[in-house]
Design an enzyme around this catalytic site. Structure first.
Site, PDB file in Angstrom:
ATOM      1  N   LEU A  33       2.972  -1.416   4.885  1.00 32.74           N
ATOM      2  CA  LEU A  33       3.183  -0.385   3.881  1.00 32.74           C
ATOM      3  C   LEU A  33       1.824   0.010   3.319  1.00 32.74           C
ATOM      4  CD1 LEU A  33       6.188  -1.844   1.817  1.00 32.74           C
ATOM      5  CD2 LEU A  33       6.290  -0.076   3.578  1.00 32.74           C
ATOM      6  N   ASP A  34       1.695   1.276   2.922  1.00 33.77           N
ATOM      7  CA  ASP A  34       0.464   1.704   2.279  1.00 33.77           C
ATOM      8  C   ASP A  34       0.248   0.898   0.996  1.00 33.77           C
ATOM      9  OD1 ASP A  34       0.150   3.638   4.235  1.00 33.77           O
ATOM     10  OD2 ASP A  34       1.138   5.195   3.047  1.00 33.77           O
ATOM     11  N   LYS A  35      -0.997   0.818   0.580  1.00 30.95           N
ATOM     12  CA  LYS A  35      -1.345   0.062  -0.625  1.00 30.95           C
ATOM     13  C   LYS A  35      -0.465   0.455  -1.809  1.00 30.95           C
ATOM     14  CE  LYS A  35      -5.073  -0.376  -4.032  1.00 30.95           C
ATOM     15  NZ  LYS A  35      -6.440   0.039  -4.411  1.00 30.95           N
ATOM     16  N   ARG A  76       4.887  10.601   3.417  1.00 33.50           N
ATOM     17  CA  ARG A  76       4.016  11.360   2.519  1.00 33.50           C
ATOM     18  C   ARG A  76       3.598  12.685   3.162  1.00 33.50           C
ATOM     19  NH1 ARG A  76      -0.464   6.923   1.319  1.00 33.50           N
ATOM     20  NH2 ARG A  76      -1.264   8.518  -0.107  1.00 33.50           N
TER      21      ARG A  76
END
Length: 314
Positions: free
Chosen positions: A145-147, A246
């Site tokens: 997962l992205d930060k 996103r």
């Protein structure tokens, strides 16, 4: 193909230039394609690690449409990643897997300039063993997962589990769904975005939708609640590209609230990063064959936004 290297060669990446790539300096072009710094790419070029056919190329070579480059990447230097006593929100754990609710702001695995405070550092402290398939930098990490995306992740504790889970993700039998808060009034109740994604030509840290030359990416979405200027949607991944939700929602014209890369506009909410939460994960247990379903509670920052929206406080 032959490289003028010292023999320390790991993977060989092959890249074919499209028409729109023509005229770029080779160091800039390859740095963007391989997501490395320009200085690192210049070092690879100086070391004779980039060829076109049998010709070793220099940094100032101008790319031509149809050029096929081979880049000999050096073997990564082994790094000793230190275990750190960082609290983890563990949803489920057995001898094969760990299911975690990752908090927003936590980086999943170490990277240059960021070797501490990551999920991997925490896992090494918590677990006796992790799968070694993704090397010492990403032990046990099957997907990421992205930060600034919170939510559910699965980690493999042995190689057999890692292989099984990776195959499930590739074959789409492992299912993931996300809750997102987006800007704008999403028109359709549900839909599918099928649009290729590639690294942005002007900013290598961003991704963008392209007509050709990218990787296939498919996202299903459905509206859960509308509030005029904002909408809560559920997104389901059919593929797992970098920044996929996103980028796809921004492409539709409904960027995620708080997204610093794709929607840097101010919103009347307090959230540090994009309002995106990995809520549901389903997979088949790699040892028992049992079908498992897990959900991660929506984090407090997103829940506060949802409450304000429902109360008309925006």
């Amino acid at each position: 193909m032959e490289f003028n290297t010292d023999g320390n060669t790991g993977e060989v990446e092959k890249i074919i230039a499209a028409e729109e790539d023509a005229g770029q300096r080779l160091d800039i072009y390859l740095a963007m394609k391989l997501d490395v710094s320009r200085s690192n790419m210049q070092k690879l070029l100086e070391d004779g690690r980039v060829v076109r056919g049998t010709k070793v190329l220099k940094a100032n070579y101008k790319v031509r449409a149809g050029d096929e480059f081979a880049v000999a990447l050096p073997e990564p230097e082994p790094l000793e990643i230190q275990p750190e006593n960082i609290p983890l929100d563990i949803i489920f754990e057995d001898e094969d897997v760990v299911v975690i609710n990752k908090k927003r702001g936590m980086v999943v695995h170490p990277a240059p300039g960021n070797y501490t405070g990551t999920l991997v550092n925490a896992l090494l402290y918590h677990c006796q063993n992790l799968s070694g398939i993704n090397n010492v930098i990403r032990p046990g990490i099957v997907h990421r997962l992205d930060k600034d995306t919170s939510g559910i992740m699965i980690v493999a504790k042995n190689d057999a589990a890692h292989i099984s889970l990776s195959e499930q993700i590739q074959s789409k039998t492992a299912r993931r769904s996300y809750i997102a808060i987006v800007r704008g009034n999403v028109k359709d109740d549900s839909g599918t975005v099928s649009a290729q994604i590639a690294r942005d030509k002007n900013d290598r840290k961003k991704m963008s939708v392209v007509q050709s030359g990218g990787r296939d990416a498919v996202t299903d979405y459905e509206v859960l609640e509308r509030f005029g200027r904002f909408t809560i949607v559920r997104c389901r991944l059919r593929t797992g590209r970098t920044h996929q939700i996103r980028v796809h929602m921004e492409y539709l014209g409904y960027p995620l609230v708080g997204d610093p890369k794709y929607s840097p506009m101010k919103v009347p909410f307090a959230i540090n990063g994009q309002a995106l939460h990995s809520q549901v994960l389903e997979f088949t247990h790699p040892r028992t064959g049992e079908r498992l379903h897990f959900e991660a509670v929506i984090p407090e920052d997103m829940q506060k936004i949802i409450t304000r929206l429902r109360n008309g406080q925006f």
